[in-house]
Design a protein around this motif. Structure first.
Motif, mmCIF file in Angstrom:
data_model
loop_
_atom_site.group_PDB
_atom_site.id
_atom_site.type_symbol
_atom_site.label_atom_id
_atom_site.label_comp_id
_atom_site.label_asym_id
_atom_site.label_seq_id
_atom_site.Cartn_x
_atom_site.Cartn_y
_atom_site.Cartn_z
ATOM 1 N N VAL A 99 0.916 -1.063 0.163
ATOM 2 C CA VAL A 99 -0.136 -0.004 -0.093
ATOM 3 C C VAL A 99 1.031 1.388 0.323
ATOM 4 C CG1 VAL A 99 -1.660 1.225 1.053
ATOM 5 C CG2 VAL A 99 -2.050 -1.570 1.150
ATOM 6 N N VAL A 100 0.660 1.708 -0.921
ATOM 7 C CA VAL A 100 1.597 3.220 -1.284
ATOM 8 C C VAL A 100 0.592 4.561 -0.146
ATOM 9 C CG1 VAL A 100 2.818 4.635 -2.477
ATOM 10 C CG2 VAL A 100 3.212 2.538 -2.701
ATOM 11 N N GLY A 101 0.776 5.549 0.441
ATOM 12 C CA GLY A 101 -0.003 6.089 0.848
ATOM 13 C C GLY A 101 -0.653 5.388 2.498
ATOM 14 N N ALA A 102 -0.148 5.692 3.375
ATOM 15 C CA ALA A 102 -0.434 5.530 4.769
ATOM 16 C C ALA A 102 -1.362 7.005 5.699
ATOM 17 C CB ALA A 102 0.534 5.213 5.980
ATOM 18 N N GLY A 103 -2.688 7.317 5.103
ATOM 19 C CA GLY A 103 -3.425 8.086 5.497
ATOM 20 C C GLY A 103 -4.424 7.649 6.286
ATOM 21 N N ASN A 104 -5.484 8.442 5.828
ATOM 22 C CA ASN A 104 -6.545 7.451 6.638
ATOM 23 C C ASN A 104 -7.159 6.150 6.098
ATOM 24 O OD1 ASN A 104 -7.763 9.786 8.401
ATOM 25 N ND2 ASN A 104 -7.171 11.204 6.523
ATOM 26 N N VAL A 164 -2.495 7.710 -2.527
ATOM 27 C CA VAL A 164 -1.340 9.504 -1.623
ATOM 28 C C VAL A 164 -2.851 9.798 -2.087
ATOM 29 C CG1 VAL A 164 0.401 7.821 -2.330
ATOM 30 C CG2 VAL A 164 -0.270 8.638 -4.057
ATOM 31 N N PRO A 165 -2.332 11.426 -1.964
ATOM 32 C CA PRO A 165 -3.170 12.465 -3.198
ATOM 33 C C PRO A 165 -3.152 12.740 -4.693
ATOM 34 C CG PRO A 165 -1.774 13.352 -1.442
ATOM 35 C CD PRO A 165 -1.210 12.079 -1.198
ATOM 36 N N ALA A 166 -4.239 13.059 -4.936
ATOM 37 C CA ALA A 166 -4.142 13.131 -6.753
ATOM 38 C C ALA A 166 -2.875 13.518 -7.237
ATOM 39 C CB ALA A 166 -4.616 14.126 -7.237
ATOM 40 N N GLU A 167 -1.806 14.124 -6.695
ATOM 41 C CA GLU A 167 -0.913 14.888 -7.263
ATOM 42 C C GLU A 167 0.365 13.964 -7.104
ATOM 43 O OE1 GLU A 167 -3.139 16.645 -5.136
ATOM 44 O OE2 GLU A 167 -1.473 17.162 -3.189
ATOM 45 N N ALA A 168 -0.073 13.385 -6.001
ATOM 46 C CA ALA A 168 1.448 12.151 -5.271
ATOM 47 C C ALA A 168 1.084 10.739 -6.550
ATOM 48 C CB ALA A 168 1.778 12.151 -4.556
ATOM 49 N N GLY A 169 0.082 10.218 -7.029
ATOM 50 C CA GLY A 169 -0.386 9.449 -7.677
ATOM 51 C C GLY A 169 0.171 8.875 -9.087
ATOM 52 N N GLN A 170 1.262 9.572 -9.779
ATOM 53 C CA GLN A 170 1.792 9.313 -10.844
ATOM 54 C C GLN A 170 3.249 9.400 -10.749
ATOM 55 O OE1 GLN A 170 0.633 9.121 -14.224
ATOM 56 N NE2 GLN A 170 2.982 7.662 -14.266
ATOM 57 N N SER A 171 3.816 10.414 -10.077
ATOM 58 C CA SER A 171 5.143 9.622 -9.306
ATOM 59 C C SER A 171 5.443 8.173 -8.729
ATOM 60 C CB SER A 171 5.884 11.130 -8.171
ATOM 61 O OG SER A 171 4.608 10.963 -7.390
ATOM 62 N N VAL A 172 4.168 8.134 -7.811
ATOM 63 C CA VAL A 172 4.442 6.605 -7.376
ATOM 64 C C VAL A 172 4.455 5.943 -8.202
ATOM 65 C CG1 VAL A 172 3.925 7.697 -5.250
ATOM 66 C CG2 VAL A 172 2.240 6.700 -5.848
ATOM 67 N N ALA A 188 -6.070 7.124 -5.940
ATOM 68 C CA ALA A 188 -6.057 8.123 -6.430
ATOM 69 C C ALA A 188 -6.724 9.274 -7.147
ATOM 70 C CB ALA A 188 -4.524 8.806 -6.642
ATOM 71 N N PRO A 189 -7.385 10.243 -6.724
ATOM 72 C CA PRO A 189 -8.220 10.788 -8.396
ATOM 73 C C PRO A 189 -7.524 11.180 -8.512
ATOM 74 C CG PRO A 189 -8.414 12.012 -6.043
ATOM 75 C CD PRO A 189 -7.813 11.079 -5.830
ATOM 76 N N THR A 190 -6.707 10.208 -10.037
ATOM 77 C CA THR A 190 -6.080 10.843 -11.428
ATOM 78 C C THR A 190 -5.840 9.925 -12.237
ATOM 79 O OG1 THR A 190 -4.162 11.830 -11.446
ATOM 80 C CG2 THR A 190 -4.081 10.069 -10.048
HETATM 81 P P1 NAD Z 1 -4.911 11.397 3.321
HETATM 82 O O1 NAD Z 1 -4.470 12.645 3.566
HETATM 83 O O2 NAD Z 1 -4.928 10.505 4.861
HETATM 84 O O3 NAD Z 1 -3.768 9.743 3.120
HETATM 85 C C1 NAD Z 1 -2.860 10.928 2.417
HETATM 86 C C2 NAD Z 1 -1.326 9.523 2.268
HETATM 87 O O4 NAD Z 1 -0.362 9.638 1.654
HETATM 88 C C3 NAD Z 1 -0.266 10.759 3.489
HETATM 89 O O5 NAD Z 1 -0.226 9.459 4.058
HETATM 90 C C4 NAD Z 1 0.387 10.767 2.778
HETATM 91 O O6 NAD Z 1 1.363 11.443 3.470
HETATM 92 C C5 NAD Z 1 1.310 10.416 1.568
HETATM 93 N N1 NAD Z 1 1.496 11.088 0.570
HETATM 94 C C6 NAD Z 1 1.218 12.028 0.459
HETATM 95 N N2 NAD Z 1 2.296 11.657 -0.985
HETATM 96 C C7 NAD Z 1 2.641 10.659 -0.556
HETATM 97 C C8 NAD Z 1 4.358 10.140 -1.689
HETATM 98 N N3 NAD Z 1 4.777 11.043 -2.816
HETATM 99 N N4 NAD Z 1 4.432 9.106 -1.851
HETATM 100 C C9 NAD Z 1 3.795 8.506 -0.293
HETATM 101 N N5 NAD Z 1 2.719 8.275 0.305
HETATM 102 C C10 NAD Z 1 2.170 9.911 0.210
HETATM 103 O O7 NAD Z 1 -5.659 11.146 2.456
HETATM 104 P P2 NAD Z 1 -6.689 10.365 2.568
HETATM 105 O O8 NAD Z 1 -7.845 10.057 3.255
HETATM 106 O O9 NAD Z 1 -6.051 8.454 2.831
HETATM 107 O O10 NAD Z 1 -7.285 9.311 1.237
HETATM 108 C C11 NAD Z 1 -6.322 9.110 -0.508
HETATM 109 C C12 NAD Z 1 -6.579 9.183 -0.918
HETATM 110 O O11 NAD Z 1 -7.407 8.460 -2.051
HETATM 111 C C13 NAD Z 1 -6.682 10.582 -1.844
HETATM 112 O O12 NAD Z 1 -6.335 10.649 -3.227
HETATM 113 C C14 NAD Z 1 -8.080 10.589 -1.427
HETATM 114 O O13 NAD Z 1 -8.847 11.480 -3.075
HETATM 115 C C15 NAD Z 1 -8.470 8.984 -2.430
HETATM 116 N N6 NAD Z 1 -10.099 8.725 -2.948
HETATM 117 C C16 NAD Z 1 -10.240 7.832 -2.742
HETATM 118 C C17 NAD Z 1 -11.199 7.536 -2.680
HETATM 119 C C18 NAD Z 1 -11.804 6.831 -3.869
HETATM 120 O O14 NAD Z 1 -13.628 6.051 -3.662
HETATM 121 N N7 NAD Z 1 -11.052 6.613 -4.948
HETATM 122 C C19 NAD Z 1 -12.153 7.183 -1.670
HETATM 123 C C20 NAD Z 1 -11.274 7.882 -0.304
HETATM 124 C C21 NAD Z 1 -10.269 8.998 -0.515
#
Ligand code: NAD
Length: 223
Positions: A99-104, A164-172, A188-190
């Protein structure tokens, strides 16, 4: 299942099967697994189709992309068909997943125990936020992005979940593909640019809610 056993079970992989058909295979597999849980060994195609709110013709036509299943007057043998569908879907083996992006969202997915039962083993997570690195989410460790290549190769990871956030999607995605990942579940919405041979499954819950809202709004107008 070995290729020869798969042939004996009457199934072959067919990469030309349309995407909606392949999507329904997962539905068929869930339905069959439920029957197996109830110790049901055989099911007629009509009965099986009805339980999935489909027609017998639809189920037969979908399965025909992959081989000859079912016996006239008897229907489908649940156990062998489960084995065959798992093989076709590639879930008869365990896939290591990162999993890349350990946010919510990433953390919620890392805590979900259901993946393992379906053959997907989460092995690591990655994040760029120092506060999140080296911490464990459930039993999964969060690594720095610079460790991704090493971990992906170590565990022969072929599948990744991008949260990850949309702007980081391509780079990861570029980093994942360079490390050898072949399939990306993208939250990521991208739109992602990916090399040939790599598959992306986008997940967009808002779009699905829109579809529901369309259906519910339509029902209201009719009512
Ligand atoms: P969040 O901000 O809690 O978590 C994002 C995590 O990504 C953060 O921990 C941040 O440090 C990490 N991050 C940022 N840039 C990074 C990089 N280059 N490499 C590695 N990690 C990086 O956000 P969230 O609420 O967990 O949402 C995550 C993504 O999922 C967002 O893009 C959000 O729009 C998307 N999302 C999509 C859906 C869907 O239905 N597709 C639903 C909910 C959220």
């Amino acid at each position: 299942m070995s290729r020869s056993r798969l042939h004996r079970a009457g199934g072959v992989r067919n990469n030309n099967a349309p995407a909606p058909v392949v999507k329904r295979l997962s539905l068929y597999l869930r339905g069959l697994e439920k029957l197996a849980d109830q110790k049901i060994e055989e099911v007629s195609s009509q009965q099986f189709a009805r339980s999935l709110r489909l027609t017998g013709a639809q189920v037969r036509k979908d399965l025909a992309y992959f081989g000859q299943f079912g016996r006239r007057g008897v229907g489908y043998r649940v156990g062998p068909l489960i084995e065959t569908l798992r093989h076709i879907l590639g879930t008869d083996k365990t896939w290591n997943v990162v999993v890349v992006g350990a946010g919510n969202l990433g953390r919620a997915l890392l805590r979900y125990k259901g993946f393992a039962k379906k053959g997907f083993r989460l092995v690591a997570a990655f994040d760029i936020a120092e506060a999140k690195v080296s911490v464990r989410v459930g039993r999964i460790r969060v690594y720095r992005l610079k460790d991704l290549d090493r971990i992906v190769r170590k565990y022969a990871v072929k599948l990744a979940i991008v949260t990850v956030p949309a702007e980081a999607g391509q780079s990861v995605t570029d980093i994942l593909c360079a490390a050898g990942v072949m399939g990306i579940l993208n939250f990521a919405p991208t739109m992602l640019d990916i090399p040939d041979g790599v598959a992306v499954a986008p997940v967009d819950l808002a779009a699905q809610l829109e579809q529901l809202s369309f259906q519910v709004a339509g029902a209201k107008v009719k009512g």
